[in-house]
Scaffold this active site. Structure first.
Site, PDB file in Angstrom:
ATOM      1  N   CYS A 220      -7.654   4.464  -1.341  1.00 63.99           N
ATOM      2  CA  CYS A 220      -7.468   3.275  -1.343  1.00 63.99           C
ATOM      3  C   CYS A 220      -8.724   2.465  -1.668  1.00 63.99           C
ATOM      4  O   CYS A 220      -8.491   1.666  -2.944  1.00 63.99           O
ATOM      5  CB  CYS A 220      -7.129   2.457   0.065  1.00 63.99           C
TER       6      CYS A 220
ATOM      7  N   ASP B 224       0.895  -1.486   0.039  1.00 67.71           N
ATOM      8  CA  ASP B 224      -0.152  -0.111  -0.101  1.00 67.71           C
ATOM      9  C   ASP B 224       0.984   1.249   0.097  1.00 67.71           C
ATOM     10  O   ASP B 224       1.764   1.580   0.733  1.00 67.71           O
ATOM     11  CB  ASP B 224      -0.975  -0.015   1.246  1.00 67.71           C
TER      12      ASP B 224
ATOM     13  N   ASP C 240      -1.905   0.174  -4.562  1.00 70.08           N
ATOM     14  CA  ASP C 240      -3.114   0.776  -4.924  1.00 70.08           C
ATOM     15  C   ASP C 240      -2.514   2.149  -5.309  1.00 70.08           C
ATOM     16  O   ASP C 240      -3.734   2.701  -6.101  1.00 70.08           O
ATOM     17  CB  ASP C 240      -4.084   0.635  -3.929  1.00 70.08           C
ATOM     18  N   HIS C 241      -1.577   3.144  -4.756  1.00 73.72           N
ATOM     19  CA  HIS C 241      -1.431   4.330  -5.252  1.00 73.72           C
ATOM     20  C   HIS C 241      -0.212   4.745  -4.485  1.00 73.72           C
ATOM     21  O   HIS C 241       0.531   3.963  -3.951  1.00 73.72           O
ATOM     22  CB  HIS C 241      -2.336   5.266  -4.663  1.00 73.72           C
TER      23      HIS C 241
END
Length: 507
Positions: free
Chosen positions: A53, A13, A312-313
């Site tokens: 998220c 993450d 996710d980013h």
């Protein structure tokens, strides 16, 4: 089923795309992911399609752009009519399992009114079986810690950031305070161990989604990763002289910088401490993944397991005076992607790098393609299989695209400050090798010349010399959205002879 591929689908993450030593990062060391890239394919220009998220993972797991799945914020329900990679894999006999979280907000129409999943955005992806589910509430881990004799905070949510006692770095300590738990007992190691245990006990092809929290906040790492990188030596921050000067770029940015939660600390030593620990958490994840890779090799599963590593980013980490993920800057959307395809057809592409633009919506089509499943019409992305086999697709996108929905049903401050309705709190972005265009529903646009201004400081949307390009990219963005409108049934026509279907590609 016996000869089917296994899949280990890994997300770490909030991992910025440049933070791999395989890409020549000046500080971060990721030897195990570097080794994975040497045996697979490294995608240099890979982008998330949304933040934060929940919306990003909705795109990742459904293969759909935000404009189609419409789960735009953490807490916006994901429509139950959309399928996902787990449901499609299950049709072939797989048992998709989860270690960690998917941040899927459940469709309330499908849930009992008393369902606990209606009181959190951290529900499981429909079709996936949680084996060890951990999110904000890391109950499996904290229960294990208690059983091992470790002290756990009364509010277990704080276990992730439970620091050892002592002075903090910005107050004079030589290194950032470590997590109170040793690395052998922290959340990354715990989740890794559970994944290995599951695979070791599996006697049939598996699909395991390992969703690791780190390097997501809290930025607290166990020893020795807390002190692995010197805060004084981390790269500097890409920002103007102060937050006020930064905010002058655009009304949305000025508003975002007015929000304490998203504004980077003014204390330079603290910000450097956060960045150093952010890097340390990446190296810890890399070490943990190395243990899984070694296990797969020693257990004879390496040559039959597709491995996908992404995020996710990204994370602003002080750039443009922002912290976290938001808005339109590349730092929030550019993320890593490494895929190791074990098939013989992929041997010729091992160790290669792809410079074309790829997106998280491509992950679901890729996994389904490689296990022989049909790719649903809903998917806005496309399979990366040609790249894995060392051949260029006949047609491919020439830009990356993403969306940011900054509405908040519980907070109307953006609407009041920017004179917007809740539904106008949106932006769309298109960027290629040279330029980036940002379109707001009811705010002025932005246009960046990335060759002259790679750090995105100068908005040229109103510069007369750039107006033809602004028009061109606004039209490109409109055409992209039109081409990717939701199309689940649009390839079907009801005729005198019954339904006729003719699926077509997006490119």
């Amino acid at each position: 089923m016996a000869d089917r591929l296994n899949i280990l689908f890994i997300t770490a993450d909030q991992w910025r795309g440049e933070c791999l030593s395989a890409l020549g990062h000046e500080m971060v060391k990721t030897p195990n992911l570097d080794a994975l890239a040497r045996e697979g394919v490294l995608f240099r220009r890979h982008y998330a399609n949304a933040v934060p998220c929940g919306p990003s993972r909705a795109s990742l797991h459904t293969g759909m752009y935000l404009q189609n799945h419409r789960s735009g914020t953490n807490g916006t329900p994901l429509d139950a009519r959309h399928t996902n990679w787990a449901k499609e894999a299950a049709k072939l006999g797989y048992d998709p399992v989860l270690f960690g979280y998917t941040d899927t907000s459940q469709d309330p129409r499908e849930e009992d009114p008393d369902s606990p999943w209606l009181r959190t955005y951290e529900g499981p992806l429909p079709g996936i079986r949680p084996v060890c589910m951990m999110g904000t509430w890391p109950t499996p881990w904290t229960d294990w810690l208690k059983g091992e004799g470790y002290e756990v905070p009364s509010d277990i949510r704080f276990a992730y950031g439970h620091r050892a006692p002592g002075t903090e770095y910005e107050d004079g300590a030589a290194a950032p305070r470590p997590l109170v738990y040793p690395k052998e007992a922290d959340d990354t190691t715990f989740l890794t161990n559970r994944t290995i245990d599951y695979i070791a006990g599996s006697d049939k092809p598996f699909i395991a989604h390992l969703s690791i929290l780190r390097p997501h906040p809290p930025f607290v790492a166990p020893e020795p990763f807390n002190a692995m990188y010197d805060p004084e030596e981390v790269p500097g921050f890409r920002r103007k002289e102060n937050a006020e000067a930064e905010g002058a770029q655009h009304p949305w940015l000025e508003h975002q910088l007015s929000r304490k939660h998203f504004r980077a600390p003014a204390n330079e030593r603290k910000l450097r401490r956060l960045k150093a620990v952010y890097y340390g958490l990446m190296s810890e994840v890399d070490e943990a993944l190395g243990r899984i890779f070694t296990f797969l090799k020693e257990s004879g599963r390496w040559d039959n397991t597709l491995i996908v590593f992404t995020s996710d980013h990204g994370e602003q980490m002080g750039d443009h005076w922002l912290i976290g993920k938001c808005g339109y800057f590349d730092a929030s959307y550019h993320i890593p992607l490494i895929i190791r395809d074990p098939r013989r057809e992929a041997d010729g592409a091992r160790g290669t790098e792809v410079d074309l633009f790829t997106e998280n919506v491509d992950i679901m089509p890729t996994m389904l393609d490689l296990i022989g499943a049909e790719i649903p019409v809903q998917c806005d992305g496309a399979s990366l299989r040609p790249f894995l086999e060392g051949r260029a697709p006949e047609k491919w996108r020439s830009e990356a695209h993403w969306e940011f929905d900054f509405r908040d049903p519980a907070d109307d401050s953006a609407e009041k400050r920017l004179d917007l309705t809740m539904h106008q709190c949106t932006m769309n972005v298109i960027r290629d090798e040279k330029y980036k265009y940002v379109h707001f529903t009811k705010l002025p646009p932005l246009f960046f010349d990335l060759e002259k201004d790679p750090d995105e400081f100068v908005n040229r949307a109103a510069d007369p010399a750039y107006l033809p390009l602004v028009l061109e990219y606004a039209q490109k963005l409109l055409s992209w959205r039109m081409n990717h409108d939701e199309q689940t049934l649009t390839h079907i026509s009801l005729t005198d002879d019954g339904p006729v279907a003719r699926p077509a590609t997006r490119y």
